[in-house]
Design an enzyme around this catalytic site. Structure first.
Site, PDB file in Angstrom:
ATOM      1  N   ASP A 168       0.825  -1.208   0.000  1.00 33.95           N
ATOM      2  CA  ASP A 168       0.000   0.000   0.000  1.00 33.95           C
ATOM      3  C   ASP A 168       0.859   1.257   0.000  1.00 33.95           C
ATOM      4  O   ASP A 168       0.489   2.272  -0.597  1.00 33.95           O
ATOM      5  CB  ASP A 168      -0.960  -0.014   1.189  1.00 33.95           C
ATOM      6  CG  ASP A 168      -2.013  -1.106   1.056  1.00 33.95           C
ATOM      7  OD1 ASP A 168      -2.760  -1.084   0.066  1.00 33.95           O
ATOM      8  OD2 ASP A 168      -2.069  -1.995   1.916  1.00 33.95           O
ATOM      9  N   GLU A 199      -5.420   4.034   1.105  1.00 35.96           N
ATOM     10  CA  GLU A 199      -4.233   3.171   1.073  1.00 35.96           C
ATOM     11  C   GLU A 199      -3.472   3.282   2.397  1.00 35.96           C
ATOM     12  O   GLU A 199      -2.898   2.300   2.878  1.00 35.96           O
ATOM     13  CB  GLU A 199      -3.313   3.545  -0.090  1.00 35.96           C
ATOM     14  CG  GLU A 199      -3.902   3.348  -1.486  1.00 35.96           C
ATOM     15  CD  GLU A 199      -4.117   1.900  -1.877  1.00 35.96           C
ATOM     16  OE1 GLU A 199      -3.793   1.004  -1.074  1.00 35.96           O
ATOM     17  OE2 GLU A 199      -4.633   1.655  -2.983  1.00 35.96           O
ATOM     18  N   HIS A 202      -5.218   1.050   4.761  1.00 34.48           N
ATOM     19  CA  HIS A 202      -4.889  -0.350   4.476  1.00 34.48           C
ATOM     20  C   HIS A 202      -3.534  -0.714   5.086  1.00 34.48           C
ATOM     21  O   HIS A 202      -3.387  -1.759   5.734  1.00 34.48           O
ATOM     22  CB  HIS A 202      -4.833  -0.599   2.966  1.00 34.48           C
ATOM     23  CG  HIS A 202      -6.112  -0.297   2.260  1.00 34.48           C
ATOM     24  ND1 HIS A 202      -6.218  -0.325   0.879  1.00 34.48           N
ATOM     25  CD2 HIS A 202      -7.344   0.036   2.720  1.00 34.48           C
ATOM     26  CE1 HIS A 202      -7.458  -0.007   0.535  1.00 34.48           C
ATOM     27  NE2 HIS A 202      -8.155   0.210   1.631  1.00 34.48           N
ATOM     28  N   TYR A 206      -2.830  -3.649   7.996  1.00 30.01           N
ATOM     29  CA  TYR A 206      -1.952  -4.813   7.834  1.00 30.01           C
ATOM     30  C   TYR A 206      -0.782  -4.777   8.817  1.00 30.01           C
ATOM     31  O   TYR A 206      -0.395  -5.808   9.382  1.00 30.01           O
ATOM     32  CB  TYR A 206      -1.441  -4.888   6.395  1.00 30.01           C
ATOM     33  CG  TYR A 206      -2.508  -5.283   5.400  1.00 30.01           C
ATOM     34  CD1 TYR A 206      -3.224  -6.464   5.551  1.00 30.01           C
ATOM     35  CD2 TYR A 206      -2.805  -4.472   4.304  1.00 30.01           C
ATOM     36  CE1 TYR A 206      -4.210  -6.827   4.649  1.00 30.01           C
ATOM     37  CE2 TYR A 206      -3.784  -4.825   3.391  1.00 30.01           C
ATOM     38  CZ  TYR A 206      -4.486  -6.005   3.569  1.00 30.01           C
ATOM     39  OH  TYR A 206      -5.463  -6.361   2.668  1.00 30.01           O
ATOM     40  N   GLU A 261      -2.754  -3.664  -8.450  1.00 29.15           N
ATOM     41  CA  GLU A 261      -3.928  -3.714  -7.581  1.00 29.15           C
ATOM     42  C   GLU A 261      -4.959  -4.741  -8.033  1.00 29.15           C
ATOM     43  O   GLU A 261      -5.749  -5.228  -7.220  1.00 29.15           O
ATOM     44  CB  GLU A 261      -4.560  -2.329  -7.495  1.00 29.15           C
ATOM     45  CG  GLU A 261      -3.628  -1.299  -6.856  1.00 29.15           C
ATOM     46  CD  GLU A 261      -4.293   0.029  -6.608  1.00 29.15           C
ATOM     47  OE1 GLU A 261      -4.831   0.220  -5.508  1.00 29.15           O
ATOM     48  OE2 GLU A 261      -4.272   0.878  -7.519  1.00 29.15           O
ATOM     49  N   GLU A 297     -10.054  -1.729  -3.181  1.00 29.22           N
ATOM     50  CA  GLU A 297      -9.163  -1.983  -4.314  1.00 29.22           C
ATOM     51  C   GLU A 297      -9.945  -2.216  -5.602  1.00 29.22           C
ATOM     52  O   GLU A 297      -9.473  -1.887  -6.691  1.00 29.22           O
ATOM     53  CB  GLU A 297      -8.245  -3.174  -4.018  1.00 29.22           C
ATOM     54  CG  GLU A 297      -7.273  -2.954  -2.865  1.00 29.22           C
ATOM     55  CD  GLU A 297      -6.351  -1.762  -3.066  1.00 29.22           C
ATOM     56  OE1 GLU A 297      -6.212  -1.280  -4.214  1.00 29.22           O
ATOM     57  OE2 GLU A 297      -5.766  -1.293  -2.069  1.00 29.22           O
ATOM     58  N   HIS A 300     -10.405   1.097  -6.894  1.00 26.80           N
ATOM     59  CA  HIS A 300      -9.162   1.673  -7.399  1.00 26.80           C
ATOM     60  C   HIS A 300      -8.833   1.135  -8.791  1.00 26.80           C
ATOM     61  O   HIS A 300      -8.383   1.881  -9.666  1.00 26.80           O
ATOM     62  CB  HIS A 300      -8.015   1.377  -6.431  1.00 26.80           C
ATOM     63  CG  HIS A 300      -8.235   1.939  -5.061  1.00 26.80           C
ATOM     64  ND1 HIS A 300      -7.464   1.578  -3.971  1.00 26.80           N
ATOM     65  CD2 HIS A 300      -9.149   2.842  -4.599  1.00 26.80           C
ATOM     66  CE1 HIS A 300      -7.901   2.241  -2.901  1.00 26.80           C
ATOM     67  NE2 HIS A 300      -8.920   3.003  -3.262  1.00 26.80           N
TER      68      HIS A 300
END
EC number: 1.17.4.1
Length: 417
Positions: A168, A199, A202, A206, A261, A297, A300
């Site tokens: 990301d 992003e 994200h 994670y 992506e 995503e 995106h």
């Protein structure tokens, strides 16, 4: 024609497989001198019409006649003739003028009037999908991680989280370098700006999961620094960074990062969604965050395809096929590294087929023909696809909070305003 001249032309054009930009003519040791208008015209034609070069033939034979090359002398001193530089700059400006979305003439500081409705709709859809890391409860996941997952389960999840945690940030680097300041239309600026923010969410999600699940300091540091410590992830990151730093066109970079992506991410999404098929319903926090991120995503990639459709000069199918083949080869290596053992209903062979299925779907969305013609091997992903493409969150407690984004005419004033 001297062998030295042939060597120079091959050095310039032989190192480029698909397209040629005038910057690449600057980045060689030899120098051009006494360049005729015809020579510049030939260069411009080569740039404007991407050419697949047959490596078995001399590039000079494909593009230039001996008479044209005889007008080129090699010198070792700077600068180039200003006449050549003028032709190069004029050509670059001409290319930009042919792409309205890249032209300063399309720049505006106000949001309205909306000129590119599909781009604007994508931006609004992204806003409706807004979520925060604080919405995801990882309490049960910690217990599942320690007590209900096998070593193989944990291994592939760690690989996936390690890739995503870095990926990301790489996507955002591309947005900064090649998208938000390059595209001049306001609708895209809004959409890319919101994508950038999500992003970041994200990457936060994670990274938080890695630090929550993995308690061994050495292993956790290895995973967090995966683009340096894990070869299969480093290779993916290197491929992404190659396109970020490339002097290829906006069209090339748009296609490349739609693949990042749309293909690189899809296999990892599918491997996490596989956990949803388990009878014990393990890792609910990981799964719901994966659903949120997959939805993002999807939007995106949709944005990339919309922007690509607005270009007047798109890439040849063979060029796009080559880019996607490179990506799939790298992704298959990552899959084999992440899934060395066969899990129930999930293995590297099935995942490789799924990656090609997703790649075909992306090719169609970009306006090209399918290349692999394979079926989706994962039945459970068909149900996930419906969720990812839906316009609502079935498990968000605060879904109502974004319900009025589309209702631009609804204005409510408090009585004592």
């Amino acid at each position: 024609m001297s062998s030295e001249k042939i060597k120079l032309v091959d050095e310039v054009f032989g190192s480029v497989k698909n397209t040629i930009t005038y910057e690449q003519l600057h980045n060689i040791n030899g120098k051009f001198h006494n360049i005729s208008d015809k020579f510049v015209e030939n260069i411009s034609e080569s740039i404007s019409e991407p050419t697949t070069i047959n490596s078995k033939k001399k590039t000079s034979e494909l593009i230039f006649s001996e008479e044209t090359l005889n007008n080129v002398e090699i010198i070792d001193t700077e600068p180039y003739l200003s006449d050549y530089h003028k032709h190069a700059i004029d050509f670059e400006n001409d290319v930009i003028m042919k792409e309205p979305i890249l032209s300063l003439k399309s720049e505006q500081y106000t949001v309205h009037p909306i000129k590119y409705q599909k781009v604007w709709d994508n931006y609004k859809d992204q806003m409706k999908n807004y979520w925060t890391v604080e919405e995801v409860d990882l309490a049960k996941d910690v217990n599942d991680w320690n007590n209900h997952l096998s070593d193989d389960d944990r291994n592939f999840i760690m690989h996936v989280l390690a890739f995503f945690a870095a990926a990301d940030g790489i996507v955002n680097a591309n947005i900064k370098e090649n998208l938000i300041d390059v595209v001049k239309i306001k609708e895209a600026e809004c959409a890319y700006g919101f994508q950038y923010a999500m992003e970041n969410a994200h990457g936060e999600m994670y990274s938080l999961m890695l630090t929550t699940f993995v308690k061994d300091d050495a292993l956790r540091n290895k995973l967090i620094n995966s683009i340096k410590t894990m070869p299969s992830i480093k290779k993916k990151a290197d491929w992404c960074n190659k396109w970020i730093k490339s002097d290829k066109t906006y069209a090339h970079k748009l296609v490349a990062f739609s693949i990042v992506e749309g293909v690189f991410f899809s296999g990892s999404f599918a491997s996490i969604f596989w956990l949803k098929t388990r009878e014990m319903h393990v890792m609910p926090g990981l799964i719901i965050s994966n659903q949120f991120i997959a939805r993002d995503e999807n939007k995106h990639v949709e944005l990339a395809c919309i922007m690509y459709s607005l270009l007047n000069n798109r890439l040849k199918e063979s060029v796009v096929y080559q880019i996607i083949d490179e990506a799939i080869e790298i992704e298959e290596e990552f899959i084999n590294d992440s899934l060395p053992c066969k899990l129930l209903g999930m293995n590297s062979e099935l995942m490789s087929q799924y990656i090609k299925y997703v790649a075909d779907r992306l090719l169609v969305d970009l306006g090209y023909r399918k290349k692999f013609n394979v079926d989706n091997p994962f039945e459970y992903m068909k149900k996930i696809d419906v969720f990812v493409k839906a316009n609502f969150f079935e498990k968000r407690n605060d879904a109502y909070s974004n319900a009025n984004i589309d209702n631009e005419k609804k204005i409510v004033f408090l009585e004592n305003f």
